[in-house]
Design an enzyme around this catalytic site. Sequence first.
Site, PDB file in Angstrom:
ATOM      1  CG  ASN A  80      -7.838  -2.112  -5.126  1.00 11.08           C
ATOM      2  OD1 ASN A  80      -6.894  -2.882  -4.953  1.00 11.08           O
ATOM      3  ND2 ASN A  80      -8.143  -1.177  -4.229  1.00 11.08           N
ATOM      4  CG  ASP A  87      -2.090   0.945   1.081  1.00 15.44           C
ATOM      5  OD1 ASP A  87      -2.418   1.310  -0.071  1.00 15.44           O
ATOM      6  OD2 ASP A  87      -2.666   1.331   2.106  1.00 15.44           O
TER       7      ASP A  87
HETATM    8  C1  IPE Z   1      -5.232  -2.770  -0.165  1.00 16.82           C
HETATM    9  O1  IPE Z   1      -4.979  -1.426  -0.322  1.00 16.82           O
HETATM   10  C2  IPE Z   1      -5.229  -3.453  -1.499  1.00 16.82           C
HETATM   11  C3  IPE Z   1      -3.932  -3.585  -2.152  1.00 16.82           C
HETATM   12  C4  IPE Z   1      -2.785  -3.212  -1.657  1.00 16.82           C
HETATM   13  C5  IPE Z   1      -3.972  -4.229  -3.421  1.00 16.82           C
HETATM   14  P1  IPE Z   1      -6.163  -0.375  -0.462  1.00 16.82           P
HETATM   15  O2  IPE Z   1      -5.526   0.954  -0.568  1.00 16.82           O
HETATM   16  O3  IPE Z   1      -7.080  -0.771  -1.553  1.00 16.82           O
HETATM   17  O4  IPE Z   1      -6.916  -0.558   0.933  1.00 16.82           O
HETATM   18  P2  IPE Z   1      -7.789   0.474   1.763  1.00 16.82           P
HETATM   19  O5  IPE Z   1      -8.755   1.122   0.799  1.00 16.82           O
HETATM   20  O6  IPE Z   1      -6.839   1.470   2.361  1.00 16.82           O
HETATM   21  O7  IPE Z   1      -8.441  -0.357   2.817  1.00 16.82           O
HETATM   22  C1  IPE Z   2      -1.699   0.239  -3.285  1.00 17.32           C
HETATM   23  O1  IPE Z   2      -1.456   1.597  -3.337  1.00 17.32           O
HETATM   24  C2  IPE Z   2      -1.841  -0.365  -4.654  1.00 17.32           C
HETATM   25  C3  IPE Z   2      -3.201  -0.780  -4.992  1.00 17.32           C
HETATM   26  C4  IPE Z   2      -4.209  -0.790  -4.174  1.00 17.32           C
HETATM   27  C5  IPE Z   2      -3.407  -1.226  -6.342  1.00 17.32           C
HETATM   28  P1  IPE Z   2      -2.644   2.639  -3.304  1.00 17.32           P
HETATM   29  O2  IPE Z   2      -3.018   2.982  -4.700  1.00 17.32           O
HETATM   30  O3  IPE Z   2      -3.754   2.167  -2.461  1.00 17.32           O
HETATM   31  O4  IPE Z   2      -1.911   3.866  -2.621  1.00 17.32           O
HETATM   32  P2  IPE Z   2      -2.529   4.879  -1.587  1.00 17.32           P
HETATM   33  O5  IPE Z   2      -3.013   4.077  -0.419  1.00 17.32           O
HETATM   34  O6  IPE Z   2      -3.635   5.611  -2.282  1.00 17.32           O
HETATM   35  O7  IPE Z   2      -1.386   5.759  -1.229  1.00 17.32           O
HETATM   36 MG    MG Z   3      -4.161   2.374  -0.469  1.00 19.43          MG
END
Ligand code: IPE
Ligand code: IPE
Ligand code: MG
Length: 243
Positions: A72, A24
């Site tokens: 996602n 993340d």
């Molecule tokens: C979790 O991250 C999913 C992945 C890393 C693929 P998210 O950014 O989607 O999770 P939330 O929304 O903070 O719970």
């Molecule tokens: C995790 O990074 C990757 C995916 C969920 C695909 P994020 O895109 O959630 O990054 P933040 O949490 O917005 O910084």
């Molecule tokens: Mg995230």
Amino acid sequence: MDSQSNQKDETASGAPYHVGIIMDGNGRWAQRRGLPRLAGHQAGVDNIRRILESSVEHGIKVLTLYAFSTENWGRPPEEVRGLMRLLGLTIRRQLNELDRNGVQIRHSGRLAGINPELQDQIRHALEVTQHNDRIILNVAFNYGGRAEILDAVRHIIADGINPDDLTEDLFSRYLYTCDLPDPDLIIRTGGEWRLSNFLIWQAAYAEYYTTPTFWPDFDEAELHKALVEYAARERRFGRVLQS
Ligand code: IPE
Ligand code: IPE
Ligand code: MG
């Protein structure tokens, strides 16, 4: 004991056998640099190679990376498209090298819902690398823990399993991760303290580690730090340990 049948001992080096990473913080990493979110995802993909290599050096045998959750899909269409494109590109560019390096690629998640061309690429990557045994790279893509449990229940019903025969061990074999041991350690980068639907069945007794470091900045030293903390944990699995 039934509930521990998927729990494997640590590797000889004391490293966790199976590590799951919730990668993340890509978006925030990019935002801090005034870049589009997709640049953060690209940097995140680039980071996989060094963490994979470092995992091998530490003796980790299975690395599960959470790359795209079932939730996602709710992101802006342009970001979703970009993430899909990135997986396709990465397979195209990295498959040969991963294969040469003895990496066995697995997929945890639903193939249905992913564009058919990308599905083919995923199947191809699994097939090409299926006999490699240096490390298993299990990519959780279009993965959701609840969807996984529902898929398992559907298959169990379709197979006509007698309710009295259903054990935790049998249930585990219907999950996407069927023959993999449960994760010993779950790492989350980006500072949140939640699982976000990641391996919710399998992580029942995993150790949890979180760091504010965004995924693209999570380097070998960061992994080492997580493993040192893991090594200091006492895993009891509900028991009382004899001293
Ligand atoms: C979790 O991250 C999913 C992945 C890393 C693929 P998210 O950014 O989607 O999770 P939330 O929304 O903070 O719970
Ligand atoms: C995790 O990074 C990757 C995916 C969920 C695909 P994020 O895109 O959630 O990054 P933040 O949490 O917005 O910084
Ligand atoms: Mg995230």
